[in-house]
Design a protein around this motif. Structure first.
Motif, mmCIF file in Angstrom:
data_model
loop_
_atom_site.group_PDB
_atom_site.id
_atom_site.type_symbol
_atom_site.label_atom_id
_atom_site.label_comp_id
_atom_site.label_asym_id
_atom_site.label_seq_id
_atom_site.Cartn_x
_atom_site.Cartn_y
_atom_site.Cartn_z
ATOM 1 N N VAL A 181 0.802 -1.219 0.000
ATOM 2 C CA VAL A 181 0.000 0.000 0.000
ATOM 3 C C VAL A 181 0.840 1.276 0.000
ATOM 4 O O VAL A 181 0.467 2.287 -0.616
ATOM 5 C CB VAL A 181 -0.992 0.002 1.186
ATOM 6 N N ASP A 182 1.991 1.268 0.667
ATOM 7 C CA ASP A 182 2.802 2.475 0.787
ATOM 8 C C ASP A 182 3.996 2.493 -0.166
ATOM 9 O O ASP A 182 4.854 3.377 -0.065
ATOM 10 C CB ASP A 182 3.309 2.627 2.226
ATOM 11 N N SER A 183 4.060 1.551 -1.066
ATOM 12 C CA SER A 183 5.197 1.471 -1.980
ATOM 13 C C SER A 183 5.145 2.604 -3.015
ATOM 14 O O SER A 183 4.078 2.968 -3.508
ATOM 15 C CB SER A 183 5.222 0.129 -2.698
ATOM 16 N N ALA A 184 6.327 3.124 -3.341
ATOM 17 C CA ALA A 184 6.445 4.134 -4.402
ATOM 18 C C ALA A 184 6.922 3.513 -5.704
ATOM 19 O O ALA A 184 6.983 4.187 -6.734
ATOM 20 C CB ALA A 184 7.399 5.246 -3.965
ATOM 21 N N ASP A 185 7.260 2.224 -5.669
ATOM 22 C CA ASP A 185 7.710 1.517 -6.859
ATOM 23 C C ASP A 185 6.524 1.291 -7.797
ATOM 24 O O ASP A 185 5.463 0.802 -7.379
ATOM 25 C CB ASP A 185 8.333 0.178 -6.448
ATOM 26 N N LYS A 186 6.686 1.638 -9.072
ATOM 27 C CA LYS A 186 5.569 1.562 -10.014
ATOM 28 C C LYS A 186 5.012 0.151 -10.162
ATOM 29 O O LYS A 186 3.803 -0.052 -10.263
ATOM 30 C CB LYS A 186 6.001 2.094 -11.379
ATOM 31 N N ILE A 187 5.897 -0.827 -10.160
ATOM 32 C CA ILE A 187 5.439 -2.214 -10.296
ATOM 33 C C ILE A 187 4.656 -2.640 -9.067
ATOM 34 O O ILE A 187 3.587 -3.262 -9.166
ATOM 35 C CB ILE A 187 6.643 -3.150 -10.538
ATOM 36 N N GLU A 188 5.150 -2.291 -7.888
ATOM 37 C CA GLU A 188 4.466 -2.667 -6.657
ATOM 38 C C GLU A 188 3.160 -1.898 -6.486
ATOM 39 O O GLU A 188 2.196 -2.415 -5.910
ATOM 40 C CB GLU A 188 5.395 -2.467 -5.464
ATOM 41 N N VAL A 189 3.115 -0.671 -6.995
ATOM 42 C CA VAL A 189 1.851 0.075 -6.997
ATOM 43 C C VAL A 189 0.801 -0.669 -7.819
ATOM 44 O O VAL A 189 -0.375 -0.741 -7.442
ATOM 45 C CB VAL A 189 2.063 1.499 -7.546
ATOM 46 N N GLN A 190 1.234 -1.277 -8.933
ATOM 47 C CA GLN A 190 0.308 -2.051 -9.754
ATOM 48 C C GLN A 190 -0.149 -3.317 -9.027
ATOM 49 O O GLN A 190 -1.321 -3.708 -9.137
ATOM 50 C CB GLN A 190 0.961 -2.428 -11.084
ATOM 51 N N TYR A 191 0.767 -3.945 -8.278
ATOM 52 C CA TYR A 191 0.365 -5.102 -7.470
ATOM 53 C C TYR A 191 -0.779 -4.699 -6.539
ATOM 54 O O TYR A 191 -1.779 -5.422 -6.411
ATOM 55 C CB TYR A 191 1.519 -5.608 -6.611
ATOM 56 N N HIS A 192 -0.614 -3.569 -5.861
ATOM 57 C CA HIS A 192 -1.643 -3.123 -4.912
ATOM 58 C C HIS A 192 -2.943 -2.796 -5.642
ATOM 59 O O HIS A 192 -4.039 -3.139 -5.157
ATOM 60 C CB HIS A 192 -1.155 -1.894 -4.134
ATOM 61 N N HIS A 193 -2.830 -2.183 -6.801
ATOM 62 C CA HIS A 193 -4.018 -1.873 -7.596
ATOM 63 C C HIS A 193 -4.772 -3.154 -7.962
ATOM 64 O O HIS A 193 -6.013 -3.210 -7.863
ATOM 65 C CB HIS A 193 -3.611 -1.133 -8.871
#
Length: 243
Positions: A181-193
């Protein structure tokens, strides 16, 4: 192989008033179902009868799962729910708990022979953070053994899974729904999405998500009743017990 102690969950204090709904098959034409089932590939002891199929749930749970899939496709016509697991007999729960413990041993480079009691208990604590105790007590059934719980993910119609950032059944903090949830990494942001999309379509159909597993949702069991009641045991009642 058995646990050294019991690891009861808070929700297992909730009384059950089973409504008597039958187990019914999840319609294969509406979902993606893997065959053979992933646990069957590992040797899990499923009975050969149709009623013992892992792709069964209680009737209302099936109807709500269909609603969730329809809601998903109304928003994202190129996506579909894959059902990884649903009904799980107690014998299969025991098999998978033992398998998970053996895998923890293997990954740690340990064997039963060189395992201290302290390390054994530590490994069991890790396993039971994610796996429910295969209790034969009708008052404390594992969620999947009630026919109320499903493990799911999302696939596109080309047959590719949406990346959720960790595989189903991984015993690690990455499995927690809001891990990224708090990641700024674009790939990890997509995981959360992707995880949020899954949660959104399931909660719209009345399911609650396991607090530690992004893939696990249920309706009507003790965990659901506990979450529905604000994680409060008092006054909560489950509609589904062990089937």
């Amino acid at each position: 192989m058995t646990a050294a102690k019991s690891y009861q969950k808070p929700y297992q204090q909730i009384p059950i008033r089973d409504c008597g709904e039958p187990l019914v098959p999840i319609p294969p034409e509406q979902f993606i179902l893997e065959s053979p089932h992933p646990y069957q590939k590992l040797g899990a002891p499923y009975d050969q009868s149709a009623a013992d199929s892992p792709y069964h749930v209680r009737r209302d749970v099936r109807d709500r799962l269909i609603q969730a899939n329809q809601y998903l496709q109304s928003q994202h016509p190129n996506l579909k729910i894959l059902v990884f697991d649903a009904y799980r007999p107690i014998e299969v729960q025991q098999f998978m708990v033992d398998y998970a413990f053996s895998e923890r041993l293997r990954s740690a480079g340990l064997t039963v022979e060189n395992l201290s009691e302290e390390r054994r208990n530590e490994l069991w604590r890790e396993v039971y953070q994610f796996w429910a105790v295969p209790s034969p007590d009708p008052a404390t059934p594992p969620p999947h053994s009630t026919g109320a719980a499903v493990d799911i993910t999302l696939f596109d119609l080309a047959g590719s899974a949406l990346n959720m950032g960790s595989p189903i059944d991984e015993i690690s903090p990455r499995s927690h729904p809001d891990y990224f949830v708090d990641s700024a990494d674009k790939i990890e942001v997509q995981y959360h999405h992707n995880r949020q999309l899954l949660k959104r379509v399931m909660t719209a159909a009345g399911f609650h998500q396991h607090p530690k597993e992004w893939w696990h949702f249920s309706h009507g069991d003790q965990m659901w009743a506990w979450l529905q009641n604000g994680r409060n045991v008092r006054g909560a009642i489950a509609r589904y017990g062990r089937y």
